[in-house]
Design a protein around this motif. Structure first.
Motif, PDB file in Angstrom:
ATOM      1  N   PHE A  46       0.828  -1.207   0.000  1.00 57.77           N
ATOM      2  CA  PHE A  46       0.000   0.000   0.000  1.00 57.77           C
ATOM      3  C   PHE A  46       0.868   1.265   0.000  1.00 57.77           C
ATOM      4  O   PHE A  46       0.560   2.236  -0.699  1.00 57.77           O
ATOM      5  N   VAL A  47       1.924   1.258   0.800  1.00 51.61           N
ATOM      6  CA  VAL A  47       2.800   2.435   0.852  1.00 51.61           C
ATOM      7  C   VAL A  47       3.480   2.648  -0.498  1.00 51.61           C
ATOM      8  O   VAL A  47       3.624   3.796  -0.970  1.00 51.61           O
ATOM      9  N   ARG A  48       3.907   1.566  -1.150  1.00 55.37           N
ATOM     10  CA  ARG A  48       4.525   1.692  -2.471  1.00 55.37           C
ATOM     11  C   ARG A  48       3.550   2.309  -3.472  1.00 55.37           C
ATOM     12  O   ARG A  48       3.926   3.153  -4.285  1.00 55.37           O
ATOM     13  N   PHE A  49       2.300   1.901  -3.391  1.00 55.56           N
ATOM     14  CA  PHE A  49       1.271   2.461  -4.279  1.00 55.56           C
ATOM     15  C   PHE A  49       1.067   3.946  -4.009  1.00 55.56           C
ATOM     16  O   PHE A  49       0.994   4.761  -4.940  1.00 55.56           O
ATOM     17  N   LEU A  50       0.985   4.332  -2.735  1.00 55.63           N
ATOM     18  CA  LEU A  50       0.768   5.733  -2.386  1.00 55.63           C
ATOM     19  C   LEU A  50       1.947   6.607  -2.819  1.00 55.63           C
ATOM     20  O   LEU A  50       1.758   7.740  -3.290  1.00 55.63           O
ATOM     21  N   LYS A  51       3.154   6.100  -2.648  1.00 57.62           N
ATOM     22  CA  LYS A  51       4.322   6.871  -3.077  1.00 57.62           C
ATOM     23  C   LYS A  51       4.323   7.075  -4.592  1.00 57.62           C
ATOM     24  O   LYS A  51       4.685   8.146  -5.094  1.00 57.62           O
ATOM     25  N   GLY A 111      -3.967  12.837  -6.530  1.00 55.33           N
ATOM     26  CA  GLY A 111      -4.607  12.926  -5.225  1.00 55.33           C
ATOM     27  C   GLY A 111      -3.874  13.860  -4.291  1.00 55.33           C
ATOM     28  O   GLY A 111      -2.687  14.152  -4.446  1.00 55.33           O
ATOM     29  N   SER A 112      -4.611  14.355  -3.287  1.00 56.10           N
ATOM     30  CA  SER A 112      -4.053  15.220  -2.261  1.00 56.10           C
ATOM     31  C   SER A 112      -4.214  14.513  -0.918  1.00 56.10           C
ATOM     32  O   SER A 112      -5.324  14.409  -0.385  1.00 56.10           O
ATOM     33  N   PHE A 113      -3.124  14.010  -0.379  1.00 59.76           N
ATOM     34  CA  PHE A 113      -3.174  13.237   0.870  1.00 59.76           C
ATOM     35  C   PHE A 113      -1.795  13.253   1.525  1.00 59.76           C
ATOM     36  O   PHE A 113      -0.795  13.647   0.897  1.00 59.76           O
ATOM     37  N   GLN A 114      -1.755  12.863   2.772  1.00 58.61           N
ATOM     38  CA  GLN A 114      -0.505  12.731   3.512  1.00 58.61           C
ATOM     39  C   GLN A 114      -0.212  11.264   3.730  1.00 58.61           C
ATOM     40  O   GLN A 114      -1.115  10.476   4.039  1.00 58.61           O
ATOM     41  N   LEU A 115       1.056  10.911   3.578  1.00 62.34           N
ATOM     42  CA  LEU A 115       1.441   9.528   3.827  1.00 62.34           C
ATOM     43  C   LEU A 115       1.297   9.208   5.309  1.00 62.34           C
ATOM     44  O   LEU A 115       1.401  10.095   6.167  1.00 62.34           O
ATOM     45  N   PRO A 116       1.042   7.948   5.666  1.00 64.60           N
ATOM     46  CA  PRO A 116       0.870   7.562   7.073  1.00 64.60           C
ATOM     47  C   PRO A 116       2.113   7.861   7.899  1.00 64.60           C
ATOM     48  O   PRO A 116       3.221   7.960   7.358  1.00 64.60           O
ATOM     49  N   PRO A 117       1.968   8.010   9.225  1.00 69.69           N
ATOM     50  CA  PRO A 117       3.134   8.233  10.103  1.00 69.69           C
ATOM     51  C   PRO A 117       4.139   7.110   9.952  1.00 69.69           C
ATOM     52  O   PRO A 117       3.799   5.945   9.766  1.00 69.69           O
ATOM     53  N   GLY A 118       5.423   7.490  10.045  1.00 70.02           N
ATOM     54  CA  GLY A 118       6.484   6.491   9.923  1.00 70.02           C
ATOM     55  C   GLY A 118       6.857   6.186   8.496  1.00 70.02           C
ATOM     56  O   GLY A 118       7.694   5.328   8.240  1.00 70.02           O
ATOM     57  N   THR A 119       6.264   6.909   7.523  1.00 71.58           N
ATOM     58  CA  THR A 119       6.544   6.701   6.108  1.00 71.58           C
ATOM     59  C   THR A 119       7.172   7.959   5.554  1.00 71.58           C
ATOM     60  O   THR A 119       6.680   9.062   5.792  1.00 71.58           O
ATOM     61  N   SER A 120       8.247   7.821   4.809  1.00 73.42           N
ATOM     62  CA  SER A 120       8.892   8.971   4.193  1.00 73.42           C
ATOM     63  C   SER A 120       7.920   9.616   3.221  1.00 73.42           C
ATOM     64  O   SER A 120       7.326   8.945   2.381  1.00 73.42           O
ATOM     65  N   SER A 121       7.733  10.914   3.344  1.00 78.20           N
ATOM     66  CA  SER A 121       6.749  11.611   2.510  1.00 78.20           C
ATOM     67  C   SER A 121       7.419  12.503   1.464  1.00 78.20           C
ATOM     68  O   SER A 121       6.850  13.492   1.030  1.00 78.20           O
ATOM     69  N   GLN A 122       8.669  12.193   1.093  1.00 79.99           N
ATOM     70  CA  GLN A 122       9.317  12.976   0.060  1.00 79.99           C
ATOM     71  C   GLN A 122       8.641  12.726  -1.283  1.00 79.99           C
ATOM     72  O   GLN A 122       8.333  11.603  -1.639  1.00 79.99           O
TER      73      GLN A 122
END
Length: 354
Positions: A110-115, A123-134
């Motif tokens: 899921f994190v790979r998909f969001l990145k 989309g406009s969203f924030q990655l979950p805590p503990g995930t690099s959001s660069q």
């Protein structure tokens, strides 16, 4: 470009279609248990097809961090869904012994998909805590102390959930109205592109919800594993087992012990003083401070505690008098027994000398 596999092998589009079809069947399944063999067989088939498709996407380098969304062919947009579908199917595995492993693997998908979505500005969203959001679409959020609840973040999270729910319903309605034309092949390139982008946006919301649920379950599983591996804490010294006491008759004095003992030769008797002395030698009770009350020869009674009230003293005095009355009644009973031994029945009756 159109992505295809090597000669003789299944096409990438076919593998994605197979995995997507199995996912849809699992979602619409009426099986009473997700652990049914038929269900788990579909899960394994779907995972195998999607994993092979993901390997092809990597080999063909369909997506790059250095390109924009407009550079991706409309027909290739659907392959961006592969990590999200892999995460969703991974969660449907029911091997409890590997539950934590499956949760962590699904979260990575899921994190790979969001990145990937953030990289292309979808989309406009924030990655979950503990995930690099660069990425292009946002900046890393400021860290906060996990021990201090952030009410602002909690309110924002709740607002975001409500907004995602509304968007999900709108996207589902749009997709339902467009699916027939896309699947029949009558849609043009712009409609196909919009259709796949809507699907991606829908799965962004699903992935955020799944990651939040996974993180909550992982906290529980990690706590359980830590409790199992923690060494046993120090324990205090074990209390020695008490020797079981044999039954006996407890009397107030030696006279009662002789009377009751005569009737029960197999059951020993013991006076109160003997019982206290025995318990004192065993270290169970301390030596009682006792003081006699009443007439000489009366059984000793415990002294009143210091600071006792008049009511307590009166109650203790009443108990002492009752004991003395019992002693007098017992003495009268003994005298009556002795008299009957020396005077036969009818003794002294001189009125009827028949």
């Amino acid at each position: 470009m159109m992505a295809e596999a090597g000669a003789g092998g299944p096409r990438l589009a076919e593998l994605l279609a197979l995995g997507r079809r199995l996912w849809d069947e699992l979602e619409a399944s009426t099986e009473p248990s997700s652990g049914a063999p038929a269900v788990q067989d579909k899960v394994r088939q779907g995972l195998d097809a999607l994993q092979r498709a993901a390997a092809m996407v990597t080999q063909l380098e369909l997506f790059s961090e250095n390109e924009e969304l407009e550079e991706i062919a409309s027909a290739d947009l659907k392959f961006m869904l592969l990590p999200a579908l892999l995460g969703a199917l991974t969660l449907k595995q029911v091997d409890l012994s590997r539950r934590r492993e499956h949760l962590e693997s699904a979260r990575e998908h899921f994190v790979r998909f969001l990145k990937l979505c953030r990289n292309y500005g979808l989309g406009s969203f924030q990655l979950p805590p503990g995930t690099s959001s660069q990425g292009k679409a946002g900046s890393p959020s400021a860290p906060r102390d996990p021990g201090q609840p952030n009410l602002v973040s909690m309110a924002m999270s709740r607002t975001a959930k409500i907004e995602r729910y509304k968007q999900k319903k709108e996207l589902e309605n749009k997709l339902a109205s467009m699916s027939s034309s896309v699947e029949s092949g009558t849609a043009d390139d712009d409609q196909i592109r919009e259709f796949y982008i809507l699907q991606i946006q829908k799965w962004i919301g699903t992935s955020l919800e799944e990651i939040e649920s996974i993180d909550q379950e992982l906290v529980i599983l990690r706590g359980r594993d830590a409790a199992r591996q923690a060494p046993a804490g120090p324990r205090g010294p074990s209390r020695p087992a008490r020797t079981p006491m044999k039954p006996f008759i407890l009397t107030r004095d030696a006279a009662q012990a002789r009377v009751f003992g005569a009737g029960y030769p197999g059951l020993p008797t013991m006076t109160v003083d003997d019982w206290y002395e025995q318990r004192r030698r065993q270290g169970i009770v301390s030596t009682p401070q006792r003081q006699g009350f009443g007439e000489p020869g009366s059984p000793p009674c415990p002294s009143p505690p210091a600071g006792a009230s008049d009511e307590e003293l009166q109650k203790q005095q009443q108990e002492t008098e009752e004991e003395e009355d019992d002693e007098e009644a017992l003495q009268k009973a003994r005298d009556w027994d002795d008299w009957k031994d020396t005077h036969p029945r009818g003794y002294g009756n001189r009125h009827n000398m028949g």
